[in-house]
Design an enzyme around this catalytic site. Structure first.
Site, PDB file in Angstrom:
ATOM      1  N   GLU A 223       0.873  -1.170   0.000  1.00  0.00           N
ATOM      2  CA  GLU A 223       0.000   0.000   0.000  1.00  0.00           C
ATOM      3  C   GLU A 223       0.911   1.221   0.000  1.00  0.00           C
ATOM      4  O   GLU A 223       1.650   1.454   0.959  1.00  0.00           O
ATOM      5  CB  GLU A 223      -0.910   0.001   1.222  1.00  0.00           C
ATOM      6  CG  GLU A 223      -1.883   1.180   1.237  1.00  0.00           C
ATOM      7  CD  GLU A 223      -2.638   1.301   2.548  1.00  0.00           C
ATOM      8  OE1 GLU A 223      -2.797   2.439   3.030  1.00  0.00           O
ATOM      9  OE2 GLU A 223      -3.065   0.265   3.091  1.00  0.00           O
ATOM     10  N   CYS A 260      -3.843   7.194   5.496  1.00  0.00           N
ATOM     11  CA  CYS A 260      -3.758   6.829   4.084  1.00  0.00           C
ATOM     12  C   CYS A 260      -5.007   7.209   3.312  1.00  0.00           C
ATOM     13  O   CYS A 260      -4.979   7.267   2.076  1.00  0.00           O
ATOM     14  CB  CYS A 260      -3.488   5.337   3.941  1.00  0.00           C
ATOM     15  SG  CYS A 260      -4.632   4.299   4.889  1.00  0.00           S
TER      16      CYS A 260
END
Length: 495
Positions: A223, A260
């Site tokens: 990620e 995020c």
């Protein structure tokens, strides 16, 4: 390096033993880890607040998420659908030629390397979602602890190790390493069969390339970066500009923008209706510590680049106060620019700013947004649209299609910060959001650490329990009896 090799040897030796544990034993071990973490909650939270600067409330919530997702994966293991057991009975009259008895099931991949994240020191760290998913799948886990919270990592690692040992899991089922060089060396080692990472695009891409360049490449679930654009339609802006502005600032500034899923861009048909409310909301946000000196330096550099970009107007300047140790405290910075100027600025503004900075982008018409998303926001964890209650969604189909093509989760009337741990959650997206478009949150995350094996013509005595006719684990089995193929095309009712 000897310690690393010893750790990897133990993980490799544990792999076949852990893979053979029963679902109930493995589930009980996960619950035991959750119980032990909760018993140590006060110690964990106190150390976490000291080491990361995150608030007690935030860390207690994160610890709850950590323990509950461990329990959720225990349920997944016992229920057994993740094994995807398929049994095709032998069929001499099979439509495409005689079919043998074929049985397919998912099995653990082997030792998994998990790189802990900086911004979730519990839920995406030593005992976080990647660790829970990999252990649930039956794999040993080696965690590379994050430099931003080493003492917290050591504490949690001790708790997890002891809980797994007391639950009867094999020695080597879990370990933590701390050295950066060991983290790279482990990724290159052929005993590691898959890796998971949450962090910067630069480091994540470097590690992904290492995994791909191995003599035998392995899956690397990284990620990396996401800017999570949010679109507000003209009708939605007219219906509640002040409420939108306040919620936007809250989402941008939560945990000092170190999430995020922080909305990096807010696309609106006009900035003016939001301006006063943005200033008011931002003024109420106290300064918050950035996680590390490295994150502080990176955020300052990105913030200065955005502020200096052509076409940028400052709405809320914010500030970054840096101490002698390099740690920073920040308040929100909000700027605006036109969609045309954003295209001209390119990566200077488009790159993720990991901190409480966001860009309000003024667009002309909704018709220009689908193509703009493909060009400017090609890969994100999330994309969001705010609609008015009675808005005609048919006219927005091109935009909604573009959001689905360029993100892993499409939200309506909400804000992307806050990712629920559910069966249906998708926390991943097209590159550069992730290196593989798989989820790292929710029960589907277990699939990253499994591979399929088919058994053909095997006697019952050698089949794995999920594929045996007596089904001792009681897991779902998808069975295809003989004779069905001659009815293909008739069972659906479409002909």
């Amino acid at each position: 390096m000897t310690d690393l090799f010893t750790t990897l040897d133990a993980a490799d030796a544990a792999a076949p033993l852990l893979a053979r544990t029963t679902p109930r034993d493995r589930a009980a071990a996960l619950v035991s880890v959750a119980d032990r973490l909760e018993l140590a909650a006060d110690e964990i939270v106190a150390l976490g607040t000291e080491e990361t600067g995150l608030t007690e409330g935030r860390l207690r919530g994160e610890l709850n998420r950590t323990t509950q997702q461990l329990r959720l994966f225990a349920e997944v293991v016992v229920e057994g659908a993740y094994l995807d057991a398929r049994i095709d009975a032998a069929d001499p009259d099979y439509a495409v030629g005689p079919r043998p008895d074929v049985r397919r099931v998912n099995v653990p991949v082997g030792p998994v390397l998990n790189y802990a994240a900086s911004n979730f020191p519990l839920a995406f760290s030593v005992a976080g979602g990647d660790t829970a998913a990999a252990l649930a799948a039956g794999n040993p886990v080696v965690v590379k602890a994050h430099d931003g919270h080493p003492r917290l990592s050591a504490l949690v690692a001790t708790i997890v190790t002891e809980a797994l040992r007391e639950a009867g899991m094999p020695h080597g089922s879990f370990a933590v390493i701390f050295d950066r060089e060991d983290g790279v060396a482990a990724l290159k080692d052929d005993r590691i069969r898959a890796a998971a990472f949450t962090g910067s695009t630069t480091v994540g891409r470097m590690l992904a390339d290492v995994a791909a360049a191995r003599p035998v490449p392995i899956p690397f679930y990284g990620e990396l970066g996401s800017v999570n654009p949010v679109v507000v339609t003209p009708a939605a802006l007219a219906a509640g500009a002040d409420a939108l502005a306040a919620a936007y600032v809250g989402s941008v500034s939560g945990s000092c923008g170190q999430l995020c899923t922080k909305p990096g861009f807010l696309l609106v048909p006009g900035v003016e209706p939001l301006t006063d409310a943005l200033v008011t909301a931002a003024a109420e946000v106290p300064e918050h510590r950035l996680l590390t000196a490295g994150i502080t330096a990176g955020y300052r550099e990105r913030r200065e680049a955005v502020l200096a970009a052509a076409g940028v107007s400052v709405l809320v300047e914010g500030e970054v106060r840096v101490g002698a140790d390099g740690l920073g405290w920040a308040t929100p910075t909000l700027v605006s620019m036109s969609l045309a100027d954003l295209e001209k600025a390119g990566d200077t503004v488009l790159d993720e700013s990991f901190g409480p900075l966001s860009v309000v982008v003024e667009y002309g018409t909704a018709a220009e947004l689908p193509a703009a998303f493909e060009r400017l926001f090609p890969g994100n964890l999330t994309a969001t649209v705010h609609l008015a209650p009675t808005e005609d969604t048919a006219a927005l189909e091109p935009l909604l299609d573009a959001l689905a093509r360029t993100s892993g989760r499409v939200l309506f009337g909400a804000w992307p910060t806050g990712v629920s741990v559910t069966a249906a959650m998708q926390h991943g997206g097209p590159y550069p959001a992730t290196t593989h478009d798989a989820t790292s949150v929710g029960t589907a995350a277990i699939g990253r650490f499994l591979r399929a094996v088919a058994y053909q013509g095997a006697p019952q005595s050698v089949l794995p329990p999920p594929l045996r006719d007596d089904n001792p684990w009681g897991v779902p089995q998808r069975r295809s009896p003989a004779g069905l193929s001659r009815q293909w095309g008739e069972l659906t009712g479409r002909y």
